[in-house]
Design an enzyme around this catalytic site. Structure first.
Site, PDB file in Angstrom:
ATOM      1  N   ASP A   1     -18.827 -25.032  16.444  1.00  0.00           N
ATOM      2  CA  ASP A   1     -20.051 -24.688  16.237  1.00  0.00           C
ATOM      3  C   ASP A   1     -20.784 -25.059  17.205  1.00  0.00           C
ATOM      4  O   ASP A   1     -20.535 -26.189  17.814  1.00  0.00           O
ATOM      5  CB  ASP A   1     -20.377 -25.163  14.689  1.00  0.00           C
ATOM      6  CG  ASP A   1     -21.660 -24.545  14.366  1.00  0.00           C
ATOM      7  OD1 ASP A   1     -22.052 -23.484  14.876  1.00  0.00           O
ATOM      8  OD2 ASP A   1     -22.224 -25.193  13.399  1.00  0.00           O
TER       9      ASP A   1
ATOM     10  N   HIS B   1     -21.727 -18.974  24.346  1.00  0.00           N
ATOM     11  CA  HIS B   1     -20.268 -18.477  23.920  1.00  0.00           C
ATOM     12  C   HIS B   1     -19.392 -18.558  25.224  1.00  0.00           C
ATOM     13  O   HIS B   1     -18.297 -18.744  24.941  1.00  0.00           O
ATOM     14  CB  HIS B   1     -20.402 -17.122  23.462  1.00  0.00           C
ATOM     15  CG  HIS B   1     -21.253 -17.063  22.023  1.00  0.00           C
ATOM     16  ND1 HIS B   1     -21.150 -17.925  21.024  1.00  0.00           N
ATOM     17  CD2 HIS B   1     -22.126 -16.125  21.605  1.00  0.00           C
ATOM     18  CE1 HIS B   1     -21.900 -17.493  20.109  1.00  0.00           C
ATOM     19  NE2 HIS B   1     -22.599 -16.469  20.224  1.00  0.00           N
TER      20      HIS B   1
ATOM     21  N   LEU C   1       3.582 -24.441  20.490  1.00  0.00           N
ATOM     22  CA  LEU C   1       2.279 -24.308  19.511  1.00  0.00           C
ATOM     23  C   LEU C   1       1.605 -22.914  19.101  1.00  0.00           C
ATOM     24  O   LEU C   1       2.143 -22.207  19.803  1.00  0.00           O
ATOM     25  CB  LEU C   1       1.069 -24.905  20.761  1.00  0.00           C
ATOM     26  CG  LEU C   1      -0.184 -24.682  20.203  1.00  0.00           C
ATOM     27  CD1 LEU C   1      -0.546 -25.932  19.222  1.00  0.00           C
ATOM     28  CD2 LEU C   1      -1.361 -24.692  21.016  1.00  0.00           C
TER      29      LEU C   1
ATOM     30  N   SER D   1     -18.227 -23.594   5.687  1.00  0.00           N
ATOM     31  CA  SER D   1     -18.653 -22.385   5.873  1.00  0.00           C
ATOM     32  C   SER D   1     -17.401 -21.253   5.730  1.00  0.00           C
ATOM     33  O   SER D   1     -17.206 -20.556   6.744  1.00  0.00           O
ATOM     34  CB  SER D   1     -19.063 -22.271   7.695  1.00  0.00           C
ATOM     35  OG  SER D   1     -20.197 -22.953   7.765  1.00  0.00           O
TER      36      SER D   1
END
Ligand code: FPP
Length: 242
Positions: free
Chosen positions: A16, A33, A127, A192
């Site tokens: 965020d 972004h 991963l 959220s």
């Protein structure tokens, strides 16, 4: 990190603060972004270096679909660019890419590139990088309930068989362990609609850092804080157990 008593395998992140990062610099939100996508690259690489097994990133929420069209278009563009540019690195580092969410809500070109890279990286064992896209925790639970209802209707499941384990099998990535640690950047203290089912006993860590400023050192700090926590899963402290 402590691998014995309290392993840290799965970190989930609510990324965020991209918009605020840009606004603070007098830049358009989309520049936040762009900087956020750089932070994604850094953190994926750091996660490999720190031997995490799973990293789940909240890249585009169900609610983000209500943002202005040009911002959504830029986010989709960044996502496609990330997938394209990072594929060789993911393959080299043993990263397996996955995606969770209502993916059919995404543009077809994004879904195609995603599916291609998901297939190409399927053998990655170091991963598991899961991108939450058009994702909402409530929507995931509704989708799971719908699938179970269909199975009951077909007669393959009896209502009394439904328990936590059977329900969890209907989630988007049932084989992924629940997150041990959930990091949220930019200081907001809420979930959220992220991984609502899976985060029941996840340790939460909120940092005031905005996502584009988040570094490997911040990830290490969050992991160290996790190491200091005592996970009780609703039980009493280990020191008082006997
Ligand atoms: C929150 O910032 C972040 C998002 C809505 C999306 C996250 C996207 C990225 C990190 C970039 C691209 C992703 C990938 C996987 C390459 P915000 O816009 O809500 O920030 P604000 O609260 O300050 O407005």
């Amino acid at each position: 990190m402590d691998e014995g008593q309290k392993p840290l395998r799965h970190v989930a992140i609510i990324m965020d603060g991209n918009g605020r990062w840009a606004t603070a610099r007098g830049l358009p939100r989309v520049m936040g972004h762009h900087a956020g996508a750089q932070a994604v690259r850094r953190v994926v690489e750091a996660s490999c270096e720190l031997n995490l097994r799973a990293l789940t990133l909240y890249a585009f929420s169900w609610e983000n679909r209500d943002r202005p069209a040009d911002e959504i278009q830029e986010l989709m563009h960044l996502l496609e660019e990330f997938i394209r540019r990072e594929t060789p690195t993911m393959l080299a580092n043993g990263v397996r890419l996955r995606a969770i969410g209502r993916l059919d809500e995404l543009p077809a070109t994004v879904v195609e590139s995603l599916q291609r890279v998901i297939a190409r990286t399927a053998h990655g064992e170091r991963l598991t990088l899961t991108l939450a896209l058009s994702y909402g925790g409530r929507q995931e639970i509704v989708d799971a309930a719908r699938r179970l209802a269909q199975q009951v209707q077909r007669g393959t499941v009896r209502p009394e068989q439904i328990d936590e384990a059977l329900f969890a099998q209907q989630l988007y990535a049932p084989d992924l362990p629940d997150p041990d640690l959930l990091i949220r950047t930019s200081g907001e203290q809420r979930l959220s609609n992220f991984l609502l089912w899976q985060s029941s006993y996840t340790e939460l860590y909120v940092t005031p850092k905005l996502w584009p400023d988040f570094t490997k050192a911040d990830l290490i700090e969050a992991m160290a804080e996790y190491d200091r926590r005592e996970r009780r899963f609703g039980r009493i402290a280990a020191a008082h157990a006997d």
